[in-house]
Design a protein around this motif. Structure first.
Motif, PDB file in Angstrom:
ATOM      1  N   PHE A  77     -15.982  12.180  -4.033  1.00 23.40           N
ATOM      2  CA  PHE A  77     -17.121  13.086  -3.883  1.00 23.40           C
ATOM      3  C   PHE A  77     -16.871  14.217  -5.093  1.00 23.40           C
ATOM      4  O   PHE A  77     -15.444  14.695  -4.978  1.00 23.40           O
ATOM      5  N   ALA A  78     -18.049  14.810  -5.670  1.00 25.59           N
ATOM      6  CA  ALA A  78     -17.593  15.910  -6.837  1.00 25.59           C
ATOM      7  C   ALA A  78     -18.381  17.068  -6.424  1.00 25.59           C
ATOM      8  O   ALA A  78     -19.780  16.750  -6.167  1.00 25.59           O
ATOM      9  N   VAL A  79     -18.070  18.043  -6.583  1.00 23.78           N
ATOM     10  CA  VAL A  79     -18.956  19.379  -6.445  1.00 23.78           C
ATOM     11  C   VAL A  79     -18.609  20.348  -7.345  1.00 23.78           C
ATOM     12  O   VAL A  79     -17.334  20.754  -7.866  1.00 23.78           O
ATOM     13  N   GLY A  80     -19.799  20.953  -7.788  1.00 21.42           N
ATOM     14  CA  GLY A  80     -19.694  22.041  -9.039  1.00 21.42           C
ATOM     15  C   GLY A  80     -20.286  23.210  -8.689  1.00 21.42           C
ATOM     16  O   GLY A  80     -21.450  23.091  -8.026  1.00 21.42           O
ATOM     17  N   ALA A  81     -19.765  24.322  -9.098  1.00 20.59           N
ATOM     18  CA  ALA A  81     -20.519  25.887  -8.756  1.00 20.59           C
ATOM     19  C   ALA A  81     -21.607  26.006  -9.997  1.00 20.59           C
ATOM     20  O   ALA A  81     -21.075  25.779 -10.989  1.00 20.59           O
ATOM     21  N   PRO A 110     -24.228  28.628  -4.949  1.00 23.53           N
ATOM     22  CA  PRO A 110     -25.011  27.722  -5.782  1.00 23.53           C
ATOM     23  C   PRO A 110     -24.132  26.664  -5.971  1.00 23.53           C
ATOM     24  O   PRO A 110     -23.221  26.828  -6.663  1.00 23.53           O
ATOM     25  N   PHE A 111     -24.583  25.436  -5.811  1.00 22.93           N
ATOM     26  CA  PHE A 111     -23.861  24.520  -6.118  1.00 22.93           C
ATOM     27  C   PHE A 111     -24.596  23.062  -6.430  1.00 22.93           C
ATOM     28  O   PHE A 111     -25.647  22.732  -6.056  1.00 22.93           O
ATOM     29  N   GLU A 112     -24.015  22.038  -7.001  1.00 23.30           N
ATOM     30  CA  GLU A 112     -24.146  20.769  -7.214  1.00 23.30           C
ATOM     31  C   GLU A 112     -23.455  19.724  -6.746  1.00 23.30           C
ATOM     32  O   GLU A 112     -22.226  20.033  -6.742  1.00 23.30           O
ATOM     33  N   GLU A 113     -23.715  18.717  -6.276  1.00 27.07           N
ATOM     34  CA  GLU A 113     -22.821  17.692  -5.539  1.00 27.07           C
ATOM     35  C   GLU A 113     -23.303  16.067  -6.049  1.00 27.07           C
ATOM     36  O   GLU A 113     -24.423  16.130  -6.292  1.00 27.07           O
ATOM     37  N   GLY A 114     -22.241  15.474  -5.687  1.00 23.48           N
ATOM     38  CA  GLY A 114     -22.512  13.959  -5.775  1.00 23.48           C
ATOM     39  C   GLY A 114     -21.629  13.165  -5.572  1.00 23.48           C
ATOM     40  O   GLY A 114     -20.328  13.765  -5.541  1.00 23.48           O
ATOM     41  N   GLY A 115     -21.648  11.794  -5.081  1.00 20.17           N
ATOM     42  CA  GLY A 115     -20.952  10.922  -4.773  1.00 20.17           C
ATOM     43  C   GLY A 115     -21.143   9.430  -4.815  1.00 20.17           C
ATOM     44  O   GLY A 115     -22.106   8.861  -5.068  1.00 20.17           O
ATOM     45  N   THR A 116     -19.781   8.527  -4.424  1.00 19.86           N
ATOM     46  CA  THR A 116     -20.122   7.196  -4.714  1.00 19.86           C
ATOM     47  C   THR A 116     -19.053   6.699  -3.472  1.00 19.86           C
ATOM     48  O   THR A 116     -18.060   7.599  -3.069  1.00 19.86           O
ATOM     49  N   LEU A 117     -19.141   5.542  -3.221  1.00 17.91           N
ATOM     50  CA  LEU A 117     -18.134   4.672  -2.507  1.00 17.91           C
ATOM     51  C   LEU A 117     -17.451   3.909  -3.189  1.00 17.91           C
ATOM     52  O   LEU A 117     -17.744   3.176  -4.040  1.00 17.91           O
TER      53      LEU A 117
END
Length: 454
Positions: free
Chosen positions: A371-375, A310-317
């Protein structure tokens, strides 16, 4: 709901909630996304997909699609889910140097089959993702700085558009379908198979290096200076990594905050060693796994999870990676931050990823991706979404304002969804969607609102 007509029109099984096989077919790689469609069609052919889309249109039901489940950014809560995991054909043509793959095929099968002929496809950080879904979002390969995006190497698509019609689309045919399928994700149709170009790559110099997290300020500063010296044949990324204290995590990294450098270089070992030397000179590493490796083993570079989580993610340039940018990253995720995120990554772009091409791929104008990811697991699950927003928000002064659709994370309102493309590309994609999906059936995931084609 009577699905008897649908069941008679397809070869694959049709499931309703509660049916045996339903739960398995709707399961996503991201365990935090629970799909609950009214109907599931486990397609066995392109004709099955077309029949499912037409049936959904007749009943005014929205349509979602899933193969491996890695792209499950939002849950599919109603309507029809077309499962394409059963479209699992792989055919390698070593003479033409191509692979024909069905929508359910993962990169691992392509890498293994192509390696038998000394060939390789442009896979990203993990071979566990589906070839088609990854490529429809552009597809950022490990060797992207040398060869460009994965979508740049597509020879043809077979796609069922939102009106239920099956099309064969050749690369460079000048159609809006060809343009929109390269980076537009699933907004104009469901791709059932495609043919991709293979490259003569047997091995590379690459791998991973880990340092204690306390060195993050120095390592990020050196990294920002070092990447300016690299040729296009050399790809690199760096992440601030907080792995959980789980038995499957290697002992030196278990429950620790570390810095993870990932590199891939198409050149000889001696030159690779010379180019890597400035990073190695920062401090002795905890683990150094860099060396000559078969291309088919590129999972060893990023070491992404192999099992559903189970995870969430998000990013930007990012348009720059200067001292102020680094300071802001460290404030959010450095040694002194109470950061709940699994990783915060900066990836070097540029090279063949840049430049003008006729497609809907985003990210060509940016030198870096963040890019960032969290469990989403106790006790940190509730803190993860806010932490991702905080990291991305902190990058605003140095961001292009855009994202890559595969790294965007959970899409919000129309303005947020639009960040995955330039303004002209977003508007053109909206018009293409209105043409090929006039009833707006394909509205799950990173869907764009249609514009009047007039």
């Amino acid at each position: 709901m009577d699905v008897s007509a649908l069941a008679q029109s397809v070869n694959g099984p049709v499931y309703r909630p509660g049916d045996e096989g339903y739960a398995e077919e709707v399961a996503a790689f991201n365990l935090s996304r629970q799909h609950t469609p009214d109907v599931v069609v486990a397609a066995r052919s392109a004709d099955d997909v077309a029949a499912a889309v037409r049936w959904a249109g007749e009943h005014a039901l929205p349509v979602g699609v899933q193969a491996t489940g890695h792209g499950a950014v939002l849950p599919i809560t109603d309507g029809v889910l077309v499962s394409t995991r059963g479209l699992d054909e792989v055919t390698i043509d070593p003479v033409r140097r191509t692979a024909r793959v069905g929508a359910g095929v993962k990169w691992r099968r392509v890498l293994d089959a192509a390696a038998e002929h000394g060939l390789a496809g442009l896979c990203g950080s993990t071979s566990d993702v589906g070839v088609v879904g990854y490529t429809l979002g552009g597809g950022l390969p490990v060797l992207g700085r040398k060869y460009g995006f994965s979508s740049d190497r597509v020879r043809s698509f077979d796609v069922v558009t939102g009106d239920g019609q099956l099309h064969h689309v050749e690369a460079g045919d000048g159609t809006e379908l060809d343009w929109a399928l390269r980076g537009g994700k699933g907004n104009v149709g469901i791709v059932t198979s495609m043919e991709v170009e293979l490259l003569e790559i047997a091995d590379l110099y690459g791998g991973a290096i880990f340092w204690p997290g306390a060195l993050a300020p120095t390592l990020l500063t050196v990294f920002a200076e070092w990447v300016d010296t690299l040729p296009d044949e050399f790809s690199a990324s760096i992440s601030l990594l907080r792995l959980p204290p789980l038995p499957e995590v290697p002992a030196p990294l278990r429950g620790q905050f570390t810095v993870h450098l990932r590199i891939a270089y198409l050149g000889d070992d001696a030159e690779g060693e010379r180019l890597l030397a400035p990073m190695r000179a920062v401090a002795p590493p905890m683990i150094d796994m860099v060396g000559r490796m078969p291309y088919a083993e590129l999972d060893r570079i990023h070491m992404d999870p192999e099992h559903p989580v189970p995870f969430e993610e998000g990013g930007t340039l990012l348009r720059e990676l200067g001292p102020d940018t680094i300071e802001a990253i460290l404030e959010q995720a450095g040694p002194d931050a109470q950061c709940p995120l699994l990783l915060v990554e900066v990836r070097l772009l540029g090279g063949a990823l840049a430049g003008d091409r006729t497609d809907a791929v985003s990210g060509r104008d940016a030198p870096y991706s963040l890019f960032a990811v969290g469990a989403l697991m106790p006790p940190i699950a509730e803190a993860v979404p806010g932490a991702i927003r905080a990291v991305v928000g902190a990058m605003a002064p140095w961001s292009t304002g855009g994202t890559m659709v595969n790294f965007h994370g959970v899409p919000g309102d129309d303005a947020d969804r639009a960040r995955a493309w330039s303004a002209p590309t977003f508007e053109r994609l909206q018009r293409a969607k209105a043409s090929y999906d006039p009833a707006n059936l394909l509205r799950f995931g990173h869907a764009v609102p249609a514009l009047d084609p007039a």
